[in-house]
Every structure is written in structure tokens, then in C-alpha cells.
Motif scaffolding. Sequence first.
Motif, PDB file in Angstrom:
ATOM      1  N   GLU A  15      44.116  31.231  38.979  1.00 24.84           N
ATOM      2  CA  GLU A  15      43.176  32.229  38.376  1.00 24.84           C
ATOM      3  C   GLU A  15      43.423  33.506  39.003  1.00 24.84           C
ATOM      4  O   GLU A  15      43.290  34.707  38.329  1.00 24.84           O
ATOM      5  CB  GLU A  15      41.918  31.771  38.550  1.00 24.84           C
TER       6      GLU A  15
ATOM      7  N   ASP B 213      44.459  36.930  37.604  1.00 28.64           N
ATOM      8  CA  ASP B 213      43.558  37.510  36.548  1.00 28.64           C
ATOM      9  C   ASP B 213      42.611  38.312  37.390  1.00 28.64           C
ATOM     10  O   ASP B 213      41.802  38.883  36.574  1.00 28.64           O
ATOM     11  CB  ASP B 213      42.467  36.458  35.756  1.00 28.64           C
ATOM     12  N   TYR B 214      42.646  38.454  38.779  1.00 28.39           N
ATOM     13  CA  TYR B 214      41.513  38.962  39.311  1.00 28.39           C
ATOM     14  C   TYR B 214      41.275  40.547  39.092  1.00 28.39           C
ATOM     15  O   TYR B 214      40.310  41.055  38.736  1.00 28.39           O
ATOM     16  CB  TYR B 214      41.696  39.055  40.967  1.00 28.39           C
TER      17      TYR B 214
ATOM     18  N   PRO C 209      37.566  35.324  38.414  1.00 31.73           N
ATOM     19  CA  PRO C 209      38.628  34.606  38.850  1.00 31.73           C
ATOM     20  C   PRO C 209      38.520  34.357  40.432  1.00 31.73           C
ATOM     21  O   PRO C 209      38.021  35.122  41.205  1.00 31.73           O
ATOM     22  CB  PRO C 209      39.785  35.404  38.745  1.00 31.73           C
TER      23      PRO C 209
END
Length: 368
Positions: free
Chosen positions: A289, A292-293, A282
Motif C-alpha cells: 500500500e 499509494d500514500y 494507505p
Amino acid sequence: MDPPGEIDVESVCTRCMGSALYERAREIADQADPDDEGNPRWSSCSFCEIAMEPLGETVAISWSKYMELVYDGLSVVLTTGSEQGNPPSDGGDGLTWLSVEEVVGYCDGAVGDGGFLLLREIKHSLGADVWTYHDFGWSRLHLKLGWERFKDHAQDRDRQDSPLVVSPQKFLRRLEQIVTFIVPGAITVLEEGTMLWRSRPHARREPDFQVTGAELGSAPDRFARDNRFSPGGVSMFYGSEDPETTYAEILGYTECQYATVGAFRAMKDLTILDLSQVNYYPNIFDPNERDDYYDADFLHGFVDEIARPLHDGEDYRATQLVVSEGIRSFCVDPVDGIRYQSVQSPGRFNYVLFRGNGTAPSSVDSLG
């Protein structure tokens, strides 16, 4: 080339910055005003020097506004010493302090055609601060500590419960959420007709068993040995994508000089958890995004943990428990098996299918 900080950097355009910043950069440009010293309109870029319409297809924003976007992205992972109220010391603060080079390593997603020159100026701007991991590294460690706790649970080791570390049950539920909803391609299909291969070793040139699907397939429960995803006494189908890999796998546990290889064909589509190639990284500069890391970062580490060889004194209890209490109980996308990296043959792939002896979806030809 001019040294960093000694060129006149005033603006950066959407061609030179990373695509994840385009939308917010355009919003800044749309709000710009010639009379606003904090956000003036720009018709040029300090990095590509291409003339542009301030409201055209490619727009430029001030360097300070661009660095606000960079700092915003980095805040997903990192924070500065001043924000922590605890600048680096000679030790005892419990933090990992990062060099500016390490911080710049997180900035690739903010850079497009500006390339090295843009990264160089980012480095110069970031150098005014000292950096550490966000929340003392807790966000990075939350799921990793959950996996460590799960391994203790698998070994029946006592660990004092902490509300800050996910329980084994919550860990498994979170793992399902990650592979089902967050990481693209983690749930895939093994298509009908796909060939998988298994080997069975024997001491003499001629096999001492009938060469049939039942004999070459999953071992009966009473003969099933301890394996990466299944304990002794539980039959599952382990196969490889090519004959060479399946033979390399048996070399890890047999001294026999010969083996018979069988080809098995899937008789229907099977749903697979693919842990072989998790390629989702991500972009922390992309608002769609960045959340989502940590989940994706954890899954990368989890996949490496699943695939690595065992060290002395270790066993397969944790990965066996992940399968028996977690993966086989997935509700949203029930899975039939797992694809994973081969330990014995790097770069090649194996499958475990949750099928016992006589139930593997196959027809088999003896290849001898």
C-alpha cells in the motif's frame, strides 16, 4: 506505570505489532538463530509476556529489528536530520522540523494489540532523532502544486513552466489514474431506479411553470447558470439524494419563498466518480500500500477543495475545467457524473450528471 525507557524492552510479537508488519516479522523470525546476537530467537514478548513457540503461529522479534521495520515505513513520508545532512537550526534551512509526537502520529499502522504501551516505547526510540518530511516535502507537494498550477491555467494566469510541477494535461491524466486504479471505490455505480431530487424556486405559492420533468430538470443551455462543475450556458443535471438537501441548495442563490420539488429516477445504471467518501488511507508500513500514500493523500485534499464554499473573489473555473477537459474525457472508466458533499447541507450528498435538458435519465413526479 513505568516511564518510557525504564522498562526492559527486548522483543515484540506479531500480536502486539500492526498486521502490516506480520509477513516481514515472520521472515525475520524464520531467519533468527540462537547464536546470532543481532537476530536471536525469542519465546516471549516484552509487551504481552505470552510464552510462544519461536516458529509457531505467533512469533516475536527483537526490538531493534522491529524498529528497523518502523523506520522503513516512516521513510515513505519522513526522514531524519542526520540523513538530510541538515539538522534543525534557528531557521533558513527551508525544512519543517517535526516534534516526536508528530512523528509518532504516523505510527498507528505499526501497532496492533500492543496499543498505547507499544506507541510509548516507539516514541522513546524515535526521540533520539530529529525529523522532517521526506525529500524536503517535495513528494507531498508534487500533486498539490500541480493542482495550484491547474487553477492558474483555468484562470489564464501565466506561470513559469517547471519540469518539477505536473502540467495541467498531466495533472488530469494523473487524476484519472488515481481514481481508476489506486483509490478503491472512487468509481461506483448509481443503480437503475435510484431517486434523485431537484427543486425549482418560484415567487408565488403556485408555480409559474408546468410541473413536468422538462421544466423541473436540467435548465436549457440558454438558461443554465454558472455552477460548480459547469459554466453558464452548459446544461447539466444537478440533483440531491433527498428533498431537504435540494431545497437547502437553492437557498444559496434565491430569495423566493416557495419551491417545487421533483423526484427523478435513473432509468439505467450510471457510472459515477464518487468524491463524497474517499476512505482509503494507505498504510505506510504495508509494502503493498505504501506506494499509494501520496496519491491518496492528494485525493483527500482535492475532495475537500472541490466541496468547500468559495471565498470572496473566487469562481468555479478550475472545477469546471476539471470536468470539461478531464473527468468527462476519462477513457478507462468513462463516467456519467459525480457524487460530492453538499456545501449547504453538511453530511448530505449531491450529484451532477452530464445530461442536459431533456436528456436526464428520469421519470418525474411532482411533489409540490
